[in-house]
Design a protein around this motif. Structure first.
Motif, short mmCIF file in Angstrom:
data_model
loop_
_atom_site.label_atom_id
_atom_site.label_comp_id
_atom_site.label_asym_id
_atom_site.label_seq_id
_atom_site.Cartn_x
_atom_site.Cartn_y
_atom_site.Cartn_z
N VAL A 101 40.56 74.81 -13.83
CA VAL A 101 39.93 73.37 -14.02
C VAL A 101 40.62 72.36 -13.24
CG1 VAL A 101 39.48 71.53 -15.44
CG2 VAL A 101 39.13 73.81 -16.38
N ALA A 102 39.95 71.53 -12.49
CA ALA A 102 40.31 70.44 -11.72
C ALA A 102 39.73 69.15 -12.43
CB ALA A 102 39.96 70.35 -10.29
N PHE A 103 40.64 68.40 -12.88
CA PHE A 103 40.45 67.21 -13.63
C PHE A 103 40.28 65.85 -12.56
CE2 PHE A 103 42.36 69.58 -17.20
CZ PHE A 103 41.17 69.16 -18.22
N ARG A 104 39.39 65.30 -12.69
CA ARG A 104 38.96 63.99 -11.82
C ARG A 104 39.57 62.97 -12.38
NH1 ARG A 104 36.18 60.01 -9.59
NH2 ARG A 104 35.72 60.03 -7.31
N VAL A 105 40.47 62.05 -11.70
CA VAL A 105 41.01 60.90 -12.34
C VAL A 105 40.88 59.66 -11.43
CG1 VAL A 105 43.07 59.83 -13.13
CG2 VAL A 105 42.85 62.29 -13.42
N PRO A 106 40.18 58.45 -12.04
CA PRO A 106 40.03 57.65 -10.99
C PRO A 106 41.34 56.98 -10.39
CG PRO A 106 39.31 56.89 -13.26
CD PRO A 106 39.91 58.48 -13.32
N GLU A 107 41.29 56.44 -9.25
CA GLU A 107 42.52 55.82 -8.57
C GLU A 107 43.15 54.85 -9.62
OE1 GLU A 107 43.81 53.51 -4.55
OE2 GLU A 107 41.64 53.95 -4.80
N ALA A 108 42.56 54.23 -10.24
CA ALA A 108 43.42 53.12 -11.05
C ALA A 108 44.06 53.70 -12.15
CB ALA A 108 42.20 52.24 -11.77
N ASP A 109 43.87 54.94 -12.49
CA ASP A 109 44.72 55.70 -13.62
C ASP A 109 45.71 56.63 -12.96
OD1 ASP A 109 43.37 54.29 -15.46
OD2 ASP A 109 41.64 55.70 -15.71
N ALA A 110 45.62 56.70 -11.54
CA ALA A 110 46.18 58.10 -11.13
C ALA A 110 47.83 57.87 -11.24
CB ALA A 110 45.96 58.02 -9.67
N ALA A 111 48.49 56.75 -11.27
CA ALA A 111 49.91 56.59 -11.24
C ALA A 111 50.16 56.60 -12.76
CB ALA A 111 50.43 55.13 -10.94
N ALA A 112 49.52 56.39 -13.91
CA ALA A 112 49.93 56.63 -15.08
C ALA A 112 49.71 57.89 -15.66
CB ALA A 112 49.01 55.74 -16.04
N VAL A 113 48.71 58.65 -14.89
CA VAL A 113 48.65 60.30 -15.33
C VAL A 113 49.63 61.02 -14.79
CG1 VAL A 113 46.88 62.10 -14.78
CG2 VAL A 113 45.99 60.08 -15.62
N LEU A 114 50.08 60.31 -13.48
CA LEU A 114 51.26 61.31 -12.75
C LEU A 114 52.55 60.80 -13.69
CD1 LEU A 114 50.38 60.65 -8.95
CD2 LEU A 114 50.37 62.89 -10.40
N ASP A 115 52.72 60.05 -13.76
CA ASP A 115 53.74 59.66 -14.85
C ASP A 115 53.85 60.49 -16.18
OD1 ASP A 115 54.96 57.72 -13.02
OD2 ASP A 115 54.26 56.21 -13.96
N TYR A 116 52.84 60.50 -16.82
CA TYR A 116 52.36 61.33 -17.93
C TYR A 116 52.92 62.85 -17.70
CZ TYR A 116 50.12 64.14 -21.21
OH TYR A 116 49.79 65.41 -22.41
N LEU A 117 52.36 63.39 -16.74
CA LEU A 117 52.43 64.52 -16.46
C LEU A 117 53.88 64.90 -15.74
CD1 LEU A 117 49.23 65.27 -14.11
CD2 LEU A 117 49.71 66.18 -16.45
N GLN A 118 54.64 64.03 -15.26
CA GLN A 118 55.98 64.31 -14.71
C GLN A 118 56.94 64.40 -16.18
OE1 GLN A 118 57.10 64.56 -11.56
NE2 GLN A 118 59.04 64.89 -12.28
#
Length: 188
Positions: free
Chosen positions: A75-92
């Motif tokens: 699956v490829a989840f699409r995340v809006p640009e405004a949330d991208a940094a927070a999602v990357l931090d969470y995934l890290q």
């Protein structure tokens, strides 16, 4: 002071995250699109010892990684640009916590969205073959390890069976995972 790198956005301005295991059924972040996707050049495999999430140091479990070769439907989840940094931090934090040995390499890879045929850049977590936690057990050994594995996030058996069930719901049969599931001894 180091300025963090900008999130690896696709040409459409969104972040895509490729999920191939528990991220499919427990992403832990908000998204605006969920697309069936194909990644070429890597396959899904139980190739990482888990001494925390699905096992312990005394009785490690196994978790999935993307290992080189073949292809992988997920699956490829699409995340809006405004949330991208927070999602990357969470995934890290989720995939590569600072207190643990790194087991994945975060990469930006090309995936095909199967519902549109469009190719996008997506963040994916690839197994790091240089780490001591990397392994390649044969299916019988993997099944025995998974049957007894239990860690902070629960039972290793449930991790495997949830992944298989969600893949099947998407119309995906993963022969390697199906073989390991078939070799699991009855619970008890």
């Amino acid at each position: 002071m180091t300025v963090p790198a900008p999130p690896p956005l696709d040409a459409d301005g969104a972040l895509y995250v490729f999920a191939y295991g528990s991220l499919i059924w427990r992403p832990g972040f908000a998204y605006t699109g969920m697309h069936p996707a194909l990644l070429r050049g890597f396959h899904r495999r139980f190739c990482i010892w888990s001494r925390r999430y699905r096992g312990t140091p005394e009785a490690p479990g196994l978790v999935l990684g993307l290992d080189r070769g073949g292809s992988c439907r997920g699956v490829a989840f699409r995340v809006p640009e405004a949330d991208a940094a927070a999602v990357l931090d969470y995934l890290q934090e989720r995939e590569m916590p600072p207190s643990e040995e790194a087991v994945y390499e975060r990469r930006v890879l090309r995936v095909t969205l199967l519902d549109s045929g469009r190719e996008v850049r997506a963040v994916a977590f690839v197994a790091d073959r240089t780490r001591a936690s990397y392994c390649r057990p044969e299916a019988p050994a993997a099944a025995a390890t998974i049957a007894r594995g239990r860690g902070q996030m629960g039972c290793n058996r449930e991790y495997l069976l949830n992944t298989v069930a969600h893949l099947r719901a998407m119309g995906v049969r993963d022969a390697g995972l199906d073989r390991i599931a078939a070799l699991l001894p009855p619970p008890g």
